[in-house]
Design an enzyme around this catalytic site. Sequence first.
Site, PDB file in Angstrom:
ATOM      1  CB  THR A   1      -0.915   0.027   1.244  1.00 56.38           C
ATOM      2  OG1 THR A   1      -0.086  -0.075   2.414  1.00 56.38           O
ATOM      3  CG2 THR A   1      -1.900  -1.107   1.224  1.00 56.38           C
TER       4      THR A   1
ATOM      5  N   GLY B   1       2.677   2.669  -2.107  1.00 53.41           N
ATOM      6  CA  GLY B   1       2.737   3.466  -3.315  1.00 53.41           C
ATOM      7  C   GLY B   1       1.397   3.961  -3.801  1.00 53.41           C
ATOM      8  CB  CYS B   2      -1.863   2.826  -3.799  1.00 50.87           C
ATOM      9  SG  CYS B   2      -2.213   1.907  -2.292  1.00 50.87           S
ATOM     10  N   GLY B   3      -1.035   5.624  -1.704  1.00 50.29           N
ATOM     11  CA  GLY B   3      -1.670   6.619  -0.852  1.00 50.29           C
ATOM     12  C   GLY B   3      -2.413   6.057   0.335  1.00 50.29           C
TER      13      GLY B   3
END
Length: 255
Positions: free
Chosen positions: A93, A95-97
Amino acid sequence: MGGPGGAGEAALAEECALALSYNGLAHAVMMVTPEDLEDFVVGFSLSSGLVASADDLYDIRLGGAGEARQAEIEIASRAFWALKQQRRQLAGTSGCGLCGVEALDQALPPLPVQPAVPLPPAAHLADLRPRIAEAQRLARHSGAVHAALYVDGTGALRLCREDIGRHNALDKLVGALARQRLAARDGFAVVTSRCSLELIHKALRAGLGTLVSLSAPTALSVDWARRHGLNLIHLPHHSAPRVYSPAPAREDRHP
């Protein structure tokens, strides 16, 4: 400098880096006081939720010397699977905010509400501060260390663990309780440090029924203690003990 009573002759607290790996997987490096390290490993594993019970810890191998130490820990396959899943979820997670959501889950974890236990007798708290000072061997020698202690159901001070880190001191106590098979809920734990939310988490995961702090707790610590069934008591220097959890009963007011 360095004359009689000068800083050059003062004893200083020891500190080392302890690298922890579980089933060969590097997990954390902690700065600790190099005493009671096996207690620390057991307590850290339990109070961090890495294992559900001491029975999930199969083997602990300590190595290294001086400022660099290692702990190789073998844990049950189900505990290792859960550890890997947690690490994989955090990595996936980042890298996806959503990493902030995962961090919040770790900072404010769901913990079970535990059955209430009676508050300790007032006599067990009456002379606690001088007894703690006497038990703190490292603090008398060098200062700069925190302590976590266990008082059993008879009022006897059974265990004292010290460390440069307040979390570490409680971890060492939790580990000592588990390794010595002492019933944590029959007595109470004492911490000489500030009582933060992280210490409440550790106390709850360790199954403690009562936590006594020599410093006042934070508001969030009190709220979590009340919601999760942990007795929380502050022992001030010059006044009576203050019971923060359970919440004080309100007096009925009649017109």
